[in-house]
Motif scaffolding. Structure first.
Motif, PDB file in Angstrom:
ATOM      1  N   ASP A 109     -11.623  16.431  -1.194  1.00  0.00           N
ATOM      2  CA  ASP A 109     -12.299  16.039  -0.025  1.00  0.00           C
ATOM      3  C   ASP A 109     -13.588  15.719  -0.061  1.00  0.00           C
ATOM      4  N   LEU A 110     -14.241  16.543  -1.069  1.00  0.00           N
ATOM      5  CA  LEU A 110     -15.939  16.643  -1.287  1.00  0.00           C
ATOM      6  C   LEU A 110     -15.962  15.637  -2.216  1.00  0.00           C
ATOM      7  N   PHE A 111     -15.143  15.507  -3.146  1.00  0.00           N
ATOM      8  CA  PHE A 111     -15.286  14.353  -4.184  1.00  0.00           C
ATOM      9  C   PHE A 111     -15.231  13.041  -3.733  1.00  0.00           C
ATOM     10  N   LEU A 112     -14.315  12.765  -2.528  1.00  0.00           N
ATOM     11  CA  LEU A 112     -14.409  11.710  -1.742  1.00  0.00           C
ATOM     12  C   LEU A 112     -15.891  11.619  -1.196  1.00  0.00           C
ATOM     13  N   ARG A 113     -16.438  12.470  -0.414  1.00  0.00           N
ATOM     14  CA  ARG A 113     -17.668  12.396   0.328  1.00  0.00           C
ATOM     15  C   ARG A 113     -18.795  11.966  -0.864  1.00  0.00           C
ATOM     16  N   PHE A 114     -18.644  12.490  -1.823  1.00  0.00           N
ATOM     17  CA  PHE A 114     -19.872  12.184  -2.954  1.00  0.00           C
ATOM     18  C   PHE A 114     -19.371  10.584  -3.445  1.00  0.00           C
ATOM     19  N   LEU A 115     -18.242  10.152  -3.661  1.00  0.00           N
ATOM     20  CA  LEU A 115     -17.847   8.888  -4.040  1.00  0.00           C
ATOM     21  C   LEU A 115     -18.569   7.912  -2.966  1.00  0.00           C
ATOM     22  N   LEU A 116     -18.180   8.184  -1.735  1.00  0.00           N
ATOM     23  CA  LEU A 116     -18.602   7.190  -0.734  1.00  0.00           C
ATOM     24  C   LEU A 116     -20.226   7.185  -0.684  1.00  0.00           C
ATOM     25  N   GLY A 117     -20.798   8.374  -0.725  1.00  0.00           N
ATOM     26  CA  GLY A 117     -22.308   8.357  -0.671  1.00  0.00           C
ATOM     27  C   GLY A 117     -22.947   7.755  -1.908  1.00  0.00           C
ATOM     28  N   LEU A 118     -22.340   7.847  -3.151  1.00  0.00           N
ATOM     29  CA  LEU A 118     -22.660   7.007  -4.209  1.00  0.00           C
ATOM     30  C   LEU A 118     -22.663   5.628  -4.262  1.00  0.00           C
ATOM     31  N   SER A 119     -21.731   4.963  -3.300  1.00  0.00           N
ATOM     32  CA  SER A 119     -21.408   3.674  -3.140  1.00  0.00           C
ATOM     33  C   SER A 119     -22.481   2.943  -2.136  1.00  0.00           C
ATOM     34  N   LEU A 120     -23.389   3.605  -1.640  1.00  0.00           N
ATOM     35  CA  LEU A 120     -24.423   3.088  -0.729  1.00  0.00           C
ATOM     36  C   LEU A 120     -25.325   2.601  -1.637  1.00  0.00           C
ATOM     37  N   GLN A 121     -25.979   1.378  -1.345  1.00  0.00           N
ATOM     38  CA  GLN A 121     -26.929   0.762  -2.050  1.00  0.00           C
ATOM     39  C   GLN A 121     -28.269   1.390  -2.097  1.00  0.00           C
ATOM     40  N   SER A 122     -28.581   2.318  -1.112  1.00  0.00           N
ATOM     41  CA  SER A 122     -29.579   3.092  -0.971  1.00  0.00           C
ATOM     42  C   SER A 122     -29.573   4.173  -1.944  1.00  0.00           C
ATOM     43  N   ASN A 123     -28.505   4.762  -2.326  1.00  0.00           N
ATOM     44  CA  ASN A 123     -28.060   5.701  -3.246  1.00  0.00           C
ATOM     45  C   ASN A 123     -27.850   5.378  -4.678  1.00  0.00           C
ATOM     46  N   GLN A 124     -27.516   4.117  -5.006  1.00  0.00           N
ATOM     47  CA  GLN A 124     -27.222   3.606  -6.230  1.00  0.00           C
ATOM     48  C   GLN A 124     -28.477   3.124  -6.797  1.00  0.00           C
ATOM     49  N   ARG A 125     -29.616   2.924  -5.962  1.00  0.00           N
ATOM     50  CA  ARG A 125     -31.080   2.887  -6.388  1.00  0.00           C
ATOM     51  C   ARG A 125     -31.310   4.116  -7.730  1.00  0.00           C
ATOM     52  N   LEU A 126     -30.755   5.063  -7.219  1.00  0.00           N
ATOM     53  CA  LEU A 126     -30.844   6.570  -8.095  1.00  0.00           C
ATOM     54  C   LEU A 126     -30.138   6.146  -9.452  1.00  0.00           C
ATOM     55  N   LEU A 127     -29.138   5.445  -9.487  1.00  0.00           N
ATOM     56  CA  LEU A 127     -28.396   5.250 -10.694  1.00  0.00           C
ATOM     57  C   LEU A 127     -28.816   4.012 -11.415  1.00  0.00           C
ATOM     58  N   GLN A 128     -29.982   3.410 -11.420  1.00  0.00           N
ATOM     59  CA  GLN A 128     -30.381   2.368 -12.114  1.00  0.00           C
ATOM     60  C   GLN A 128     -30.526   2.649 -13.625  1.00  0.00           C
ATOM     61  N   GLY A 129     -30.182   1.948 -14.595  1.00  0.00           N
ATOM     62  CA  GLY A 129     -29.985   2.327 -15.847  1.00  0.00           C
ATOM     63  C   GLY A 129     -28.557   2.857 -16.536  1.00  0.00           C
ATOM     64  N   LEU A 130     -28.020   3.372 -15.253  1.00  0.00           N
ATOM     65  CA  LEU A 130     -26.698   4.042 -15.630  1.00  0.00           C
ATOM     66  C   LEU A 130     -25.433   2.728 -15.222  1.00  0.00           C
ATOM     67  N   LEU A 131     -25.615   2.300 -13.883  1.00  0.00           N
ATOM     68  CA  LEU A 131     -24.525   1.336 -13.745  1.00  0.00           C
ATOM     69  C   LEU A 131     -25.167  -0.006 -13.783  1.00  0.00           C
ATOM     70  N   THR A 132     -24.359  -0.922 -14.593  1.00  0.00           N
ATOM     71  CA  THR A 132     -24.862  -2.127 -14.844  1.00  0.00           C
ATOM     72  C   THR A 132     -24.708  -3.410 -13.265  1.00  0.00           C
ATOM     73  N   GLN A 133     -23.465  -2.919 -12.636  1.00  0.00           N
ATOM     74  CA  GLN A 133     -23.074  -3.695 -11.511  1.00  0.00           C
ATOM     75  C   GLN A 133     -23.338  -2.824 -10.310  1.00  0.00           C
ATOM     76  N   GLN A 134     -24.509  -3.297  -9.357  1.00  0.00           N
ATOM     77  CA  GLN A 134     -24.661  -2.540  -8.190  1.00  0.00           C
ATOM     78  C   GLN A 134     -24.547  -3.770  -7.047  1.00  0.00           C
TER      79      GLN A 134
END
Length: 283
Positions: A150-175
């Motif tokens: 359950d909580l894994f899914l909530r983290f996964l969905l939260g990380l999929s948002l563009q606003s949160n993916q900005r935090l992952l710049q340099g890690l993910l190549t495709q955003q």
């Protein structure tokens, strides 16, 4: 918050073990893949305790576990007891769930393949997308009897948002740069309410919608509640689930629950059973 925490621990690790200090962090993909593989596979098996062999299987040198410990402020906690040998666990289950979700996004980014399908021969030649990952994760979480994803899914969905993916710049190549994926997964989650879900699974789906910043169902029910029109309203399964969610997560303790304020029938009694169980008195 968890992303900032994780990046901060990488900084601390480099300062402590490598003598390096820079105000910026370049992501260590190898370390994240190793930690993430451990976190995800153990979570998938519903394990919070693991052993030396589990670390080795994920490419983690057991003798360097102390380095990983320092990197994540004792991300591994050693416990010795009746079981011979050393046992490990993440310092908190939510840390394991977050790193597992981060790993799922990174695995997809590198391999173009859903982390749930990594051992499937059928998926070898199929290029999968973010929406494939999110839909599969929703299905897997709903299949769980004890809610261990359950909580894994909530983290996964939260990380999929563009606003949160900005935090992952340099890690993910495709955003992802548009809202189409968000709209599609929100609709997919809402369709799941049509099934006969347990109250626990329904409630988690509403937390998932909150993670995606979608509160349309909840606001709809709050309007009905304020108007006092629930006794005559014909609600959909999704709206009934929303009603249960609103009542269970209300800041006000439910002293008395009166079924006739809603609808007086066996069907609605069953739908509202989770609320009745938590109220001090039920009519």
């Amino acid at each position: 918050m968890y992303t900032h925490f994780f990046r901060f621990q990488i900084l601390q690790s480099r300062r402590k073990y490598d003598g390096e200090y820079t105000p910026d962090v370049s992501w260590d993909k190898d370390a994240i893949l190793s930690l993430g593989k451990l976190a995800f596979h153990q979570l998938e098996r519903n394990n919070v305790i693991f052993y030396d062999t589990d670390l080795k299987d994920c490419g983690i040198d057991v003798y360097k576990a102390s380095v990983y410990s320092g990197m994540c402020t004792q991300i591994f906690k050693e416990e010795t007891g009746i079981v011979l040998g050393t046992m490990y666990c993440f310092v908190h289950l939510s840390i394991q769930e977050f790193i597992a979700a981060l790993y799922a996004h990174l695995f997809l980014d590198i391999n173009k393949k859903c982390v749930f399908d990594q051992d499937s021969i059928e998926q070898e030649n199929k290029s999968e997308t973010n929406i494939d990952l999110l839909k599969t994760a929703v299905d897997k979480a709903l299949e769980s009897d004890n809610g261990h994803l359950d909580l894994f899914l909530r983290f996964l969905l939260g990380l999929s948002l563009q606003s949160n993916q900005r935090l992952l710049q340099g890690l993910l190549t495709q955003q992802d740069r548009n809202d189409q994926i968000k709209k599609e997964i929100v609709q997919y989650i809402k369709q799941k309410f049509e099934a006969n879900l347990s109250p626990e699974r329904s409630i988690n789906l509403f937390y998932c919608l909150n993670e995606l910043n979608d509160q349309t169902l909840v606001k709809d029910i709050q309007t009905h509640l304020s108007k006092g029109s629930l006794s005559s309203a014909d609600l959909s399964p999704a709206q009934w689930s929303a009603l249960v969610f609103v009542l269970l997560t209300s800041e006000e303790e439910l002293e008395e629950f009166e079924l006739q304020k809603f609808k007086k029938s066996d069907e609605y009694l069953i739908r509202l059973l989770a609320v009745i169980k938590t109220s001090k008195r039920a009519l």
